[in-house]
Design a protein around this motif. Structure first.
Motif: not given
Ligand code: C2E
Ligand code: CA
Ligand code: CA
Length: 284
Positions: A128-156
């Motif tokens: 599984l790979v999740l594709e994300l797009t940076e938005g004006a109101t949702q900087p991806l940097v703010k989601l660092m914890d969530t994104l790291t959790r996905f990668r630890i689980k092996g999800i791309g």
């Protein structure tokens, strides 16, 4: 589009999720080394009996604005995981990429939920790979914890439409992505613009330096295919390879594409293909 019709779309959309009127189509991403199928990207389609076909670029932002996006995301995830199982049972083992709205990533327990869904259907998380797009109101940097959790689980994790909008080079270094998707705008002009070639080369080199896969999307011609290959991209996606298709078309397409790949790579066919593509694109 007027406000009234947006309202109608939102009302219909909540019914569409309940009534299973949405479907997913799948577009292959192939290796630029040998043309092998590496992943498919799932793309949502909605053919409403009253409204006709509504484009995802129209209904996804409305779903985000009106609190419907989580329902769409969960429906989509369930559907692609079941689809993966069907393909595996049919002898087709591929990864599936799924577009996730940054809004759905705001729930900290979302990675656990996705992992449970994978486990429930026996789908390895690395498919599984999740594709994300940076938005004006949702900087991806703010989601660092969530994104790291996905990668630890092996999800791309792939950063989509990279190089335009709000995406920045810094994010590639800071966030745990596994893939960069170079925006179609650079690919469209790659054979006539030196700037586009420089940008694609720059993004690709940077991606490789950081251990990420570089994917060129929106490839429609053999010239573009050759150019992104020369510039070092790893994967390619676009109408030249295949349009988004229904799930049962994937296996026949794979067999046909294996035969077509050597011709796409043959130098003496370049001029010939250009004519064929010009005709085909003119008809679309
Ligand atoms: P995206 O993720 O950047 O998807 C790529 C879009 O480019 C798709 O449009 C695809 O059909 C189109 N495309 C593929 N190959 C070519 C090509 O060679 N040339 C050109 N000109 N276009 C090509 P689509 O399916 O209309 O989707 C539009 C956008 O809607 C997607 O852009 C994505 O941001 C969003 N979207 C689609 N499905 C979903 C979904 O399930 N969830 C979420 N959150 N967003 C979705
Ligand atoms: Ca995408
Ligand atoms: Ca994209």
């Amino acid at each position: 589009m007027t406000k009234t019709s947006d309202k109608a779309i939102v009302a219909e959309l909540s019914r569409a999720v309940e009534n299973q009127q949405l479907r997913l189509v799948y577009q292959p991403k192939v290796s630029l080394r040998d043309g092998g199928l590496m992943r498919v990207e799932a793309l949502m389609r909605w053919d409403d009996p009253q409204l006709g076909t509504v484009e995802p670029s129209h209904f996804i932002p409305l779903a985000e604005q009106h609190g419907l996006i989580d329902d769409l995301t969960l429906w989509g995830l369930r559907t692609i995981l079941r689809q993966w199982v069907d393909w595996r049972d049919d002898g087709l083992d591929t990864s599936i990429a799924f577009n996730i709205s940054a809004l759905s990533l705001q729930h900290l327990d979302f990675p656990d939920l996705v992992e449970r869904m994978c486990r429930g259907l026996d789908v390895p998380t690395d498919r599984l790979v999740l594709e994300l797009t940076e938005g004006a109101t949702q900087p991806l940097v703010k989601l660092m914890d969530t994104l790291t959790r996905f990668r630890i689980k092996g999800i791309g994790l792939a950063i989509d439409d990279f190089g335009t909008g709000y995406s920045s080079l810094m994010q590639l270094r800071q966030l745990p992505f596994s893939e960069v998707k170079i925006d179609q705008a650079f690919v469209a002009d790659v054979h006539r613009s030196r700037d586009c070639r420089l940008i694609i080369r720059g993004i690709t080199d940077l991606a490789h330096g950081l251990g990420l896969i570089a994917t060129a999307e929106g490839v429609e011609t053999v010239e573009q295919l050759r150019a992104v290959q020369e510039l070092g991209c790893d994967l390619v996606q676009g109408y030249l390879v295949a349009p988004p298709m229904d799930p049962d078309q994937l296996k026949p397409w794979k067999q046909e594409f294996r035969r077509r790949w050597p011709a796409l790579m043959a130098d003496d066919n370049l001029a010939l293909w250009s004519d064929v593509e010009a005709d085909a694109l003119g008809q679309r």
